[in-house]
Write an enzyme that holds these catalytic residues in place. Structure first.
Site, PDB file in Angstrom:
ATOM      1  N   ARG A  42      10.957 -15.365  21.263  1.00 45.90           N
ATOM      2  CA  ARG A  42       9.824 -14.908  20.439  1.00 45.90           C
ATOM      3  C   ARG A  42       9.271 -16.049  19.575  1.00 45.90           C
ATOM      4  O   ARG A  42       8.189 -16.574  19.844  1.00 45.90           O
ATOM      5  CB  ARG A  42      10.269 -13.727  19.560  1.00 45.90           C
ATOM      6  CG  ARG A  42       9.150 -12.946  18.924  1.00 45.90           C
ATOM      7  CD  ARG A  42       8.538 -13.580  17.700  1.00 45.90           C
ATOM      8  NE  ARG A  42       9.492 -13.813  16.622  1.00 45.90           N
ATOM      9  CZ  ARG A  42       9.197 -14.526  15.535  1.00 45.90           C
ATOM     10  NH1 ARG A  42       8.005 -15.070  15.382  1.00 45.90           N
ATOM     11  NH2 ARG A  42      10.111 -14.721  14.592  1.00 45.90           N
ATOM     12  N   ASP A  43      10.013 -16.466  18.598  1.00 42.70           N
ATOM     13  CA  ASP A  43       9.488 -17.482  17.683  1.00 42.70           C
ATOM     14  C   ASP A  43       9.223 -18.777  18.438  1.00 42.70           C
ATOM     15  O   ASP A  43       8.259 -19.505  18.151  1.00 42.70           O
ATOM     16  CB  ASP A  43      10.503 -17.727  16.557  1.00 42.70           C
ATOM     17  CG  ASP A  43       9.865 -18.319  15.311  1.00 42.70           C
ATOM     18  OD1 ASP A  43       8.644 -18.557  15.334  1.00 42.70           O
ATOM     19  OD2 ASP A  43      10.574 -18.558  14.322  1.00 42.70           O
ATOM     20  N   HIS A 249      16.589 -18.879   8.168  1.00 40.20           N
ATOM     21  CA  HIS A 249      15.669 -19.144   9.301  1.00 40.20           C
ATOM     22  C   HIS A 249      14.980 -20.477   9.001  1.00 40.20           C
ATOM     23  O   HIS A 249      14.006 -20.523   8.250  1.00 40.20           O
ATOM     24  CB  HIS A 249      14.671 -17.975   9.372  1.00 40.20           C
ATOM     25  CG  HIS A 249      13.669 -18.064  10.467  1.00 40.20           C
ATOM     26  ND1 HIS A 249      13.736 -17.300  11.621  1.00 40.20           N
ATOM     27  CD2 HIS A 249      12.543 -18.805  10.593  1.00 40.20           C
ATOM     28  CE1 HIS A 249      12.703 -17.563  12.390  1.00 40.20           C
ATOM     29  NE2 HIS A 249      11.948 -18.479  11.789  1.00 40.20           N
ATOM     30  N   HIS A 251      13.194 -24.000  10.034  1.00 33.31           N
ATOM     31  CA  HIS A 251      12.515 -24.877  11.002  1.00 33.31           C
ATOM     32  C   HIS A 251      12.962 -26.315  10.694  1.00 33.31           C
ATOM     33  O   HIS A 251      13.402 -26.628   9.592  1.00 33.31           O
ATOM     34  CB  HIS A 251      11.000 -24.687  10.916  1.00 33.31           C
ATOM     35  CG  HIS A 251      10.567 -23.370  11.513  1.00 33.31           C
ATOM     36  ND1 HIS A 251       9.927 -23.275  12.729  1.00 33.31           N
ATOM     37  CD2 HIS A 251      10.722 -22.092  11.082  1.00 33.31           C
ATOM     38  CE1 HIS A 251       9.705 -21.999  13.009  1.00 33.31           C
ATOM     39  NE2 HIS A 251      10.180 -21.259  12.030  1.00 33.31           N
ATOM     40  N   CYS A 282       5.140 -22.649  14.289  1.00 31.04           N
ATOM     41  CA  CYS A 282       4.471 -21.463  13.773  1.00 31.04           C
ATOM     42  C   CYS A 282       2.977 -21.665  13.946  1.00 31.04           C
ATOM     43  O   CYS A 282       2.442 -22.697  13.517  1.00 31.04           O
ATOM     44  CB  CYS A 282       4.808 -21.208  12.309  1.00 31.04           C
ATOM     45  SG  CYS A 282       3.873 -19.814  11.651  1.00 31.04           S
ATOM     46  N   ASN A 291      12.366 -23.848  15.347  1.00 30.27           N
ATOM     47  CA  ASN A 291      13.562 -23.498  14.565  1.00 30.27           C
ATOM     48  C   ASN A 291      14.662 -24.496  14.848  1.00 30.27           C
ATOM     49  O   ASN A 291      14.639 -25.179  15.865  1.00 30.27           O
ATOM     50  CB  ASN A 291      14.092 -22.131  15.020  1.00 30.27           C
ATOM     51  CG  ASN A 291      13.203 -21.029  14.592  1.00 30.27           C
ATOM     52  OD1 ASN A 291      12.400 -20.551  15.365  1.00 30.27           O
ATOM     53  ND2 ASN A 291      13.330 -20.626  13.348  1.00 30.27           N
TER      54      ASN A 291
END
Ligand SMILES: CC(C)(COP(=O)([O-])OP(=O)([O-])OC[C@H]1O[C@@H](n2cnc3c(N)ncnc32)[C@H](O)[C@@H]1OP(=O)([O-])[O-])[C@@H](O)C(=O)NCCC(=O)NCCSC(=O)C[C@@](C)(O)CC(=O)[O-]
Length: 366
Positions: A42-43, A249, A251, A282, A291
């Site tokens: 997803r991310d 979380h 990055h 993002c 990430n």
């Protein structure tokens, strides 16, 4: 270790157990469990320029589960006009051969997103497989931010409006038996307004927690955080949300993500989000990288007092070598190399080992 040191270690750490064998006392270390939420599908993929075929996404999720991952963020039900890369999530989670005891979570920004998931779940429930196959998903992630500017860019609302919209979504999801996880973005720095007020992070995290989120993930979206900033931010948020309900979380834009992971763990956080191959970024934070790579986290935690929890497919943890191979496999599908530092080093070592096995010569090794 002196007896007095041992006693003080036992008092201060829950991971040391005192055993008695043949009348002699000795300490056995019981590792502190750490959960990984694998957010690559997803991310990671939401920020890739090309559209990844559904088949590849399904393969990716299945491979991750077979490497031992038990928490996989599989996609999102967001507007395809905003994030075209996430279109097809319903089909993807329906097609994945799901393993028991694996949570396949999806990101949901509003009621429409939840409706999208519910229709997939209804289709599953009325299928002949309903009793024998786990449902496509049992968890949603809802998300907002610690600055209005970022909430506006990401969700087209202010923080307050987003929370007001998310509360009934969380309630409905909980009523349907789904787990709800919350995200706060830009907990350190905002790409639009700079340094973030940690009191605001605390306030937003508390609201998500009170909405029924079993966990609130704190996103250093820009990847600018340093360990001392992460520590300060966590100390603030912990005043209102129990630390065991917080996740980190991070990055890796400035290369501090692994250090931030350790800082979070030292402050009591027990769940870390990471992304295979360091995928991602993002869409609303230009220049931010992905990430922290799952490989980098797994590698760095080896031999520490922490143990990554995983399924039987990873022998009770998450298999680093399998994750490294998946990182290279998905990066290849994206037409580039894995950006995980550990992934690159392990792959180089693997190739040299294979060369040595072939020609019997000694090759320089990492
Ligand atoms: C929230 C909206 C939809 C508001 O967007 P909006 O434009 O204000 O919404 P709207 O209600 O006016 O609807 C606009 C159109 O989108 C459709 N729509 C509306 N909702 C949905 C939905 N759920 N699924 C599918 N379609 C939807 C809706 O039907 C309509 O379609 P049209 O009539 O024009 O054809 C939009 O802003 C959006 O989708 N944003 C998502 C952004 C996003 O996914 N960002 C990345 C994830 S967050 C992140 O990565 C950070 C995180 C979590 O990883 C942590 C960190 O690192 O910080």
């Amino acid at each position: 270790m002196l007896a007095s040191q041992l006693r003080s270690k036992l008092r201060s750490n829950s991971f040391a157990l005192l055993n008695v064998c043949k009348g002699r006392k000795y300490a056995t270390e019981v590792k502190i469990p750490v959960n990984i939420v694998e957010v690559g599908p997803r991310d990671g993929l939401q920020n890739e320029k090309g559209i990844i075929p559904v088949d590849v996404k399904v393969d990716l999720i299945e491979k991750l589960a077979l490497a031992g991952c038990q928490n996989i963020e599989a996609g999102s039900f967001v507007s395809p006009k905003w994030i075209p890369q996430m279109a097809g999530t319903g089909e993807i989670i329906s097609r994945v051969r799901r393993l028991p005891d694996v949570h396949y979570a999806v990101l949901v920004p509003n009621q429409k997103g939840l409706d999208g998931l519910v229709s997939v779940l209804n289709a599953h429930n009325s299928s002949p497989d309903a009793d024998s196959v786990p449902p496509p998903s049992d968890e949603i992630s809802i998300f907002t931010a610690a600055t209005d500017a970022f909430a506006q860019a990401n969700l087209n609302t202010t923080i307050a409006e987003s929370l007001a919209k998310l509360a009934p979504v969380a309630r409905t999801a909980l009523d349907k038996g789904l787990r709800v996880r919350g995200y706060v973005s830009v907990v350190i720095a905002c790409p639009y307004t700079g340094q973030v007020d940690y009191k605001k992070v605390r306030e937003v995290a508390k609201e998500l927690f009170q909405m029924g989120c079993y966990e609130v993930s704190l996103g250093d979206t820009v990847g600018r955080g340093t360990p001392s900033q992460i520590a300060e931010m966590l100390e603030e948020v912990k005043k209102d949300v129990p630390v065991e309900r917080l996740a980190g979380h991070f990055h890796d834009t400035f290369g501090t993500a692994v250090a931030n992971v350790f800082t979070a763990l030292e402050h009591g956080v027990r769940t870390i989000d990471s992304s295979v191959g360091g995928l991602g970024g993002c869409p609303y934070s230009p220049g931010a990288t992905g990430n922290v790579a799952t490989e980098d986290v797994l590698y760095a935690l080896q031999g520490s007092k922490y143990k990554v929890v995983g399924s039987e497919y990873g022998n009770g943890t998450i298999d680093l070598e399998k994750i490294m191979d998946i990182g290279w496999w998905i990066s290849d599908k994206l037409g580039r190399e894995s950006i995980s530092r550990a992934g690159r080093a392990l792959r180089a070592k693997k190739i040299r080992d294979a060369d040595m096995a072939k020609d019997g010569k000694v090759h320089a090794k990492l």
